[in-house]
Design an enzyme around this catalytic site. Structure first.
Site, PDB file in Angstrom:
ATOM      1  CG  HIS A 191      -4.628   4.306  -0.162  1.00  0.00           C
ATOM      2  ND1 HIS A 191      -3.650   3.195  -0.127  1.00  0.00           N
ATOM      3  CD2 HIS A 191      -4.951   4.622  -1.461  1.00  0.00           C
ATOM      4  CE1 HIS A 191      -3.649   3.360  -1.508  1.00  0.00           C
ATOM      5  NE2 HIS A 191      -4.389   3.774  -2.186  1.00  0.00           N
TER       6      HIS A 191
ATOM      7  CG  ASP B  35      -2.006   1.163   1.175  1.00  0.00           C
ATOM      8  OD1 ASP B  35      -1.582   2.141   0.550  1.00  0.00           O
ATOM      9  OD2 ASP B  35      -2.966   1.007   1.989  1.00  0.00           O
ATOM     10  CG  HIS B  36       0.932   4.261  -3.064  1.00  0.00           C
ATOM     11  ND1 HIS B  36      -0.142   3.842  -3.801  1.00  0.00           N
ATOM     12  CD2 HIS B  36       0.814   5.571  -2.978  1.00  0.00           C
ATOM     13  CE1 HIS B  36      -1.210   4.762  -3.756  1.00  0.00           C
ATOM     14  NE2 HIS B  36      -0.691   5.779  -3.527  1.00  0.00           N
TER      15      HIS B  36
END
Length: 502
Positions: free
Chosen positions: A241, A178-179
């Site tokens: 996110h 998950d960037h």
């Protein structure tokens, strides 16, 4: 600093946009900063027929996201390529031969990272073929796999994907990326909370009134209409996110800064999210789609007019949720999250609203008297604290003022990209910033009732909102309290309001 062993990074889907735009530039920065092991290589894999030199030219020498060839300092020589049909087991034998040749040439151990930058439908196929050809065997070196989002389409598919992956890899080998978690400002949430004694005594239901998290994008779906129409804001942003940000803000202190203890606390937090009933979904979840509007003199199309989008689409481009956490620390404190496209500006931030003083003795005619702590994730990264001070002159009039800090003040260089940190962590075997399987399922369990209600209850409204505005007006009604609304942020951390300069 942890030791990074010799290894090969194998990128499946290497002819795609993510490789040239994010992955190869991230590896280059690690090379530039002397963070890669001495013996290291990248092997791109995809259906496209290319030679090593053609791949090097595409993703390095001619890549607009990297410096010119003379400044690459030999980086492109680390890059190799192997064409492969992901469904053809024989092609994996060719990949094995390629890897063994590179290992011999560069004296690299049999340590592999398999980065699956492919559609989710191929995760199982690739993992199965890697096991069948023993490329994933750890008999002679460690093997790790990085899985790109989306991790599942709903709770059922997420569980199924976990089960399938666990047939081929141990949980400790799986790195669900998950960037957002690779952003320096996201990681600083933990430091702000747990490295400062001034915050921990206040970080609970006794002193915090409510918490809001906003992730806004000024762009529409652009050329991704076909993909986005099967996803939407809830799946694309909130399930992963924004719930990750909720976990970092609300979790209990971990025993230590290690992958196991941090991920244990995050999973415990997800399991404490109060389930939403059908009535909760009706009353506490707002969805919307952006409509055709004029922004800075230009007409922009509405969502249903975008390329690849169904003309009768019920996919949300905006979603706002009010919910609670059922545990000792947060009982009764409302949390609000929202995410949307075609909003006034691109911004992600966490806003902590502290309770007002119990008895107000001063004139608050130049402020609302609330203390607010803002953690800005992007852009203009920093921290802002709002509090009241006396206005100079006669009497005790109070005005709200800002005390702010910007990350740019800590370094003269740009903040490192998220993929740099995440790739390096995987290379070093650190899973702290990656999602664990049980946490992913727990997050889907919270989201599942919303998806079900939207599917089964035709009376739940889909609100329209003009592109360039802050979303459907009923979203403001979610916020409890008289005259309470969402914070309307600007690009500049210290500015807010509906009419700030964007």
């Amino acid at each position: 600093m942890k030791k990074t062993e010799s290894q090969i990074l194998v990128i499946f889907g290497a002819s795609g946009d993510l490789t040239a735009r994010k992955l190869i530039p991230a590896v280059y920065q690690l090379h530039k900063n002397n963070l890669l092991p001495k013996n290291f290589a990248v092997v791109g894999v995809s259906r496209t027929k290319m030679t090593d030199d053609e791949f090097r030219d595409k993703v390095a020498i001619s890549n607009e996201h990297l410096p010119r060839e003379e400044k690459l300092d030999g980086f492109h020589e680390m890059l190799y390529y192997q064409p492969l049909n992901t469904k053809d087991a024989a092609d994996y034998e060719n990949l094995r031969t390629k890897l063994e040749g590179i290992q011999k040439e560069k004296d690299i151990s049999s340590n592999y990272i398999f980065y699956l930058s492919t559609p989710p439908s191929l995760f199982d196929t690739i993992s199965h073929c890697l096991k069948e050809t023993k490329l994933s065997s750890q008999d002679n070196g460690w093997k790790r796999v990085i899985i790109e989002k989306p991790f599942g389409y709903d709770l059922e598919t997420a569980k199924e994907l976990n089960q399938r992956l666990h047939q081929y890899f141990e949980e400790s080998q799986i790195y669900r990326i998950d960037h957002y978690l690779g952003k320096e400002t996201v990681q600083n949430v933990l430091v702000t909370r747990f490295a400062n004694s001034i915050f921990e005594p206040l970080w609970n239901r006794n002193y915090i009134d409510h918490i809001e998290i906003t992730s806004a994008e000024s762009v529409g779906v652009e050329k991704r209409g076909g993909y986005y129409d099967s996803s939407g804001a809830l799946r694309d942003m909130i399930q992963n996110h924004l719930l990750q940000l909720v976990a970092l803000i609300a979790m209990e202190p971990p025993t230590s800064v290690s992958a196991k203890y941090i991920r244990d606390e995050k999973t415990k937090l997800f399991r404490s999210l109060k389930p939403l009933s059908p009535d909760d979904v009706k009353n506490n979840v707002i969805r919307g789609q952006y409509l055709t509007s004029k922004i800075k003199g230009d007409v922009v199309p509405g969502y249903r007019e975008e390329e690849g989008v169904d003309k009768n689409s019920m996919t949300e481009t905006y979603c706002a949720i009010k919910f609670y956490i059922d545990n000792w620390r947060w009982q009764g404190v409302p949390f609000y999250v929202r995410s949307g496209k075609r909003l006034p500006t691109r911004v992600t931030e966490i806003v902590i609203h502290f309770k007002p003083v119990h008895y107000q003795i001063f004139d608050q005619n130049q402020g609302n008297g609330d203390n607010v702590l803002i953690l800005r994730i992007q852009p203009n990264e920093g921290i802002l604290l709002k509090f009241g001070v006396k206005v100079p002159g006669e009497g005790f009039k109070v005005k709200d003022v800002n005390m702010d800090f910007h990350y740019s003040e800590l370094t003269s260089t740009d903040l490192p990209e998220a993929y740099e940190r995440l790739l390096l962590d995987c290379m070093q075997g650190d899973g702290t910033l990656f999602a664990r399987g049980d946490a992913v399922e727990a997050a889907w369990e919270f989201v599942e009732p919303i998806l079900k209600a939207w599917k089964e209850d035709p009376t739940i409204k889909m609100y329209g909102y003009p592109a360039g505005t802050w979303g459907p007006e009923p979203a403001d009604d979610l916020i409890e309290g008289e005259n309470e609304i969402w914070r309307y942020p600007c690009k500049n951390l210290t500015n807010d309001g509906n009419f700030c300069e964007l």
